[in-house]
Write an enzyme that holds these catalytic residues in place. Structure first.
Site, PDB file in Angstrom:
ATOM      1  N   ASP A  90     -12.157   6.223   5.367  1.00  0.00           N
ATOM      2  CA  ASP A  90     -12.769   7.230   4.918  1.00  0.00           C
ATOM      3  C   ASP A  90     -14.237   6.814   5.220  1.00  0.00           C
ATOM      4  O   ASP A  90     -14.929   6.371   5.084  1.00  0.00           O
ATOM      5  CB  ASP A  90     -12.240   7.890   3.949  1.00  0.00           C
ATOM      6  CG  ASP A  90     -12.909   8.708   3.105  1.00  0.00           C
ATOM      7  OD1 ASP A  90     -13.477   9.484   3.651  1.00  0.00           O
ATOM      8  OD2 ASP A  90     -12.850   9.134   2.156  1.00  0.00           O
ATOM      9  N   SER A  91     -14.952   7.849   5.715  1.00  0.00           N
ATOM     10  CA  SER A  91     -16.436   7.996   5.704  1.00  0.00           C
ATOM     11  C   SER A  91     -17.085   7.702   4.596  1.00  0.00           C
ATOM     12  O   SER A  91     -18.634   7.866   4.753  1.00  0.00           O
ATOM     13  CB  SER A  91     -16.860   9.542   6.853  1.00  0.00           C
ATOM     14  OG  SER A  91     -16.616  10.534   5.986  1.00  0.00           O
ATOM     15  N   GLY A  92     -16.932   8.181   3.422  1.00  0.00           N
ATOM     16  CA  GLY A  92     -17.448   8.965   2.578  1.00  0.00           C
ATOM     17  C   GLY A  92     -17.865  10.133   2.266  1.00  0.00           C
ATOM     18  O   GLY A  92     -18.766  10.125   1.224  1.00  0.00           O
ATOM     19  N   GLY A  93     -17.282  10.886   3.073  1.00  0.00           N
ATOM     20  CA  GLY A  93     -17.237  12.179   2.943  1.00  0.00           C
ATOM     21  C   GLY A  93     -16.694  12.797   1.784  1.00  0.00           C
ATOM     22  O   GLY A  93     -17.147  13.404   0.644  1.00  0.00           O
ATOM     23  N   PHE A  94     -15.922  11.984   1.190  1.00  0.00           N
ATOM     24  CA  PHE A  94     -14.773  12.659  -0.250  1.00  0.00           C
ATOM     25  C   PHE A  94     -15.870  11.798  -1.401  1.00  0.00           C
ATOM     26  O   PHE A  94     -16.144  13.121  -2.309  1.00  0.00           O
ATOM     27  CB  PHE A  94     -13.800  11.586  -0.311  1.00  0.00           C
ATOM     28  CG  PHE A  94     -12.570  12.273  -1.958  1.00  0.00           C
ATOM     29  CD1 PHE A  94     -12.706  13.115  -1.548  1.00  0.00           C
ATOM     30  CD2 PHE A  94     -12.494  11.589  -2.487  1.00  0.00           C
ATOM     31  CE1 PHE A  94     -11.665  13.988  -2.541  1.00  0.00           C
ATOM     32  CE2 PHE A  94     -12.258  11.335  -3.420  1.00  0.00           C
ATOM     33  CZ  PHE A  94     -11.102  12.916  -4.186  1.00  0.00           C
ATOM     34  N   ASP A 144     -18.563  13.758   6.598  1.00  0.00           N
ATOM     35  CA  ASP A 144     -18.697  15.353   6.219  1.00  0.00           C
ATOM     36  C   ASP A 144     -18.955  15.732   4.514  1.00  0.00           C
ATOM     37  O   ASP A 144     -19.157  15.209   4.306  1.00  0.00           O
ATOM     38  CB  ASP A 144     -16.673  15.328   6.819  1.00  0.00           C
ATOM     39  CG  ASP A 144     -16.114  15.003   6.211  1.00  0.00           C
ATOM     40  OD1 ASP A 144     -16.080  14.234   5.104  1.00  0.00           O
ATOM     41  OD2 ASP A 144     -15.416  16.171   5.446  1.00  0.00           O
ATOM     42  N   GLN A 186     -13.184  21.663   8.090  1.00  0.00           N
ATOM     43  CA  GLN A 186     -13.653  22.210   6.855  1.00  0.00           C
ATOM     44  C   GLN A 186     -12.938  23.813   7.320  1.00  0.00           C
ATOM     45  O   GLN A 186     -12.689  24.558   7.606  1.00  0.00           O
ATOM     46  CB  GLN A 186     -14.741  21.762   6.363  1.00  0.00           C
ATOM     47  CG  GLN A 186     -15.245  20.864   6.056  1.00  0.00           C
ATOM     48  CD  GLN A 186     -13.965  19.759   4.684  1.00  0.00           C
ATOM     49  OE1 GLN A 186     -13.501  20.448   4.178  1.00  0.00           O
ATOM     50  NE2 GLN A 186     -14.202  18.448   4.757  1.00  0.00           N
ATOM     51  N   ASP A 263      -1.979  10.084   3.274  1.00  0.00           N
ATOM     52  CA  ASP A 263      -3.351   8.816   1.849  1.00  0.00           C
ATOM     53  C   ASP A 263      -3.211   9.795   1.147  1.00  0.00           C
ATOM     54  O   ASP A 263      -3.318  10.881   1.106  1.00  0.00           O
ATOM     55  CB  ASP A 263      -4.200   8.412   2.785  1.00  0.00           C
ATOM     56  CG  ASP A 263      -5.344   9.293   2.294  1.00  0.00           C
ATOM     57  OD1 ASP A 263      -5.893   8.515   1.416  1.00  0.00           O
ATOM     58  OD2 ASP A 263      -5.570  10.268   2.714  1.00  0.00           O
ATOM     59  N   CYS A 301      17.592   3.154  -2.880  1.00  0.00           N
ATOM     60  CA  CYS A 301      15.957   2.503  -2.815  1.00  0.00           C
ATOM     61  C   CYS A 301      16.233   0.742  -2.446  1.00  0.00           C
ATOM     62  O   CYS A 301      16.559   0.305  -2.999  1.00  0.00           O
ATOM     63  CB  CYS A 301      15.093   2.703  -3.871  1.00  0.00           C
ATOM     64  SG  CYS A 301      13.825   2.120  -3.689  1.00  0.00           S
ATOM     65  N   CYS A 303      13.958  -1.230  -1.955  1.00  0.00           N
ATOM     66  CA  CYS A 303      13.041  -2.365  -2.204  1.00  0.00           C
ATOM     67  C   CYS A 303      12.982  -2.733  -3.116  1.00  0.00           C
ATOM     68  O   CYS A 303      13.870  -3.500  -4.171  1.00  0.00           O
ATOM     69  CB  CYS A 303      11.972  -1.251  -3.149  1.00  0.00           C
ATOM     70  SG  CYS A 303      11.734  -0.868  -4.750  1.00  0.00           S
ATOM     71  N   CYS A 306      13.964  -2.238  -7.201  1.00  0.00           N
ATOM     72  CA  CYS A 306      15.434  -1.909  -7.381  1.00  0.00           C
ATOM     73  C   CYS A 306      16.477  -2.726  -6.661  1.00  0.00           C
ATOM     74  O   CYS A 306      17.259  -2.125  -7.221  1.00  0.00           O
ATOM     75  CB  CYS A 306      15.592  -0.405  -6.306  1.00  0.00           C
ATOM     76  SG  CYS A 306      14.454   0.975  -6.713  1.00  0.00           S
ATOM     77  N   HIS A 332       7.823   0.035  -5.896  1.00  0.00           N
ATOM     78  CA  HIS A 332       8.703   1.003  -5.345  1.00  0.00           C
ATOM     79  C   HIS A 332       8.283   2.235  -5.230  1.00  0.00           C
ATOM     80  O   HIS A 332       8.823   3.401  -4.293  1.00  0.00           O
ATOM     81  CB  HIS A 332       9.908   1.018  -6.931  1.00  0.00           C
ATOM     82  CG  HIS A 332      10.115   2.756  -6.655  1.00  0.00           C
ATOM     83  ND1 HIS A 332      11.682   2.553  -6.201  1.00  0.00           N
ATOM     84  CD2 HIS A 332       9.646   4.342  -6.952  1.00  0.00           C
ATOM     85  CE1 HIS A 332      11.980   3.887  -5.753  1.00  0.00           C
ATOM     86  NE2 HIS A 332      11.265   4.348  -7.260  1.00  0.00           N
TER      87      HIS A 332
END
Length: 399
Positions: A90-94, A144, A186, A263, A301, A303, A306, A332
């Site tokens: 992630d570019s840092g926009g968040f 962004d 956006q 994500d 499940c 995993c 479980c 899990h």
């Protein structure tokens, strides 16, 4: 190198493959978040064992600590973290949104006060790309401006126009052809602004496109018309990435609307808080019910959690504040989301996605399926329209 192939469709839902330098990933897919170079509490081998295909890292955080030069000295994030598969950064926009009280935005970029020591840090489109190239991810994101919710229309419009200018600057300095740069659309929950952002962004023809500015506090009744509107206007032959989304119901609804990549920190954060994800909803391990239950979290499940532990044992670990408890719940929860996407993919291949999603939602929502979810499934089963660049249908909130 970054070819995207669609192999199966059911309505707007699709199953495909995205080729990257470090391997081919199957879509749709959920990406675990390793913000600072680690998915909290989970080893790289465990991530591979549960079916993780691509891991997300964050430019802002890794730039501050440990610094991109140290990561680059390890050969990038795969060498630094010992996870051999593809990465997305992630570019840092968040952080432009989430650190709103600690930053200043100008046309040049964003000046932050470091959350670590309060020092001033400047992040520009050029700097973001420089850091992401040093981090060595397979997929990098354009820098962004992500507006919060709610925000004034005028601000959202100014931010999407600035995002396009920043995209041009990102592409102008990008030098590594082993990395795919995704542009970000956006526009908030406004149809006309989403269309404006699409008109500005699509001509850049990047290897993939992200749906940005969503899951930032808006109600899902407003979010999913925006997802539907944007997704059906993105190129069919490019992967579509819905950023920051990872609740089970969001994955199913997003897949129905043609989204390929997701994500979120939700599965690991939920595990650390003592919750397990199941088809029957979220299970609170701090409640009384699991304390004497001799069954696994999920009998279906596969995993490690479980296969080896009962609900009673896991509830004991959580109450005793033993670190193994949050780790096993996180493991899990990640596997649950991977299995959910795998089951959705199998239904798409079989041509039964709508029936599968309806059955899953009846159980998950305990018979009270929200209208926004049913609308998303219905919309996803409609034939894809021929969308003109000027079209604004279906109707979205434009207030």
């Amino acid at each position: 190198m970054f070819e995207f192939e669609i192999h199966h469709r059911d309505g707007r839902a699709r199953v495909g493959q995205f080729h990257t330098p470090r391997g081919t990933v199957n879509t749709p897919m959920f990406m675990p978040v390793g913000t600072q170079g680690t998915v909290k509490g989970i080893s790289p081998q465990e991530l591979q064992d549960i079916g993780s295909q691509m891991i997300l890292g964050n430019t802002y955080h890794l730039m501050l600590r440990p610094g991109e030069r140290l990561v680059a000295a390890h050969g990038g994030l795969p060498g630094f973290t010992a996870y051999p598969g593809p990465f997305l950064t992630d570019s840092g926009g968040f952080q432009v949104m989430s650190l709103g009280h600690m930053r200043k935005i100008t046309e040049q970029g964003v000046t932050f006060k470091s959350h670590l020591d309060g020092s001033l840090v400047e992040l520009t489109p050029e700097r973001s790309i420089q850091v992401q190239e040093a981090l060595g991810a397979d997929v990098i994101m354009a820098f962004d401006e992500c507006p919060p919710y709610p925000a004034e229309r005028e601000y959202i419009q100014r931010s999407l126009e600035r995002t396009e200018r920043w995209l041009a600057r990102c592409l102008a300095v990008k030098s590594n052809d082993q990395q795919a740069l995704f542009a970000i659309v956006q526009g908030g929950v406004h149809a006309d602004l989403r269309q404006q952002s699409l008109d500005l962004t699509l001509p850049y023809n990047t290897p993939g496109f992200a749906l940005g500015g969503l899951a930032v506090g808006e109600p899902k009744e407003e979010m999913y018309p925006a997802v539907a509107f944007t997704s059906e206007r993105l190129p069919e032959n490019k992967p579509r990435y819905l950023m920051g989304v990872g609740h089970p119901e969001d994955l199913v609804a997003g897949i129905a609307l043609g989204v390929d990549m997701f994500d979120c920190v939700y599965p690991t954060r939920t595990g650390r808080f003592g919750y397990a994800l199941t088809d029957d909803g979220r299970l609170n391990m701090n409640s009384s019910a699991p304390r004497t239950a001799l069954t696994p979290l999920d009998v279906a499940c596969d995993c490690y959690t479980c296969r080896n532990y009962t609900r009673a044992y896991l509830a004991h670990l959580i109450r005793a504040e033993e670190m193994l408890g949050p780790r096993m719940l996180s493991l899990h929860n990640l596997r649950y989301l991977h299995r959910l996407v795998e089951r959705a993919s199998a239904a798409i291949v079989a041509g039964t996605f709508s029936a599968w999603a309806s059955e899953w939602s009846e159980r998950y929502f305990k018979g009270k399926v929200p209208a926004w979810f049913s609308t998303a499934l219905h919309h996803g089963q409609q034939a894809l329209p021929h969308v003109s660049r000027e079209s604004h249908a279906p109707k979205m909130n434009s207030n």
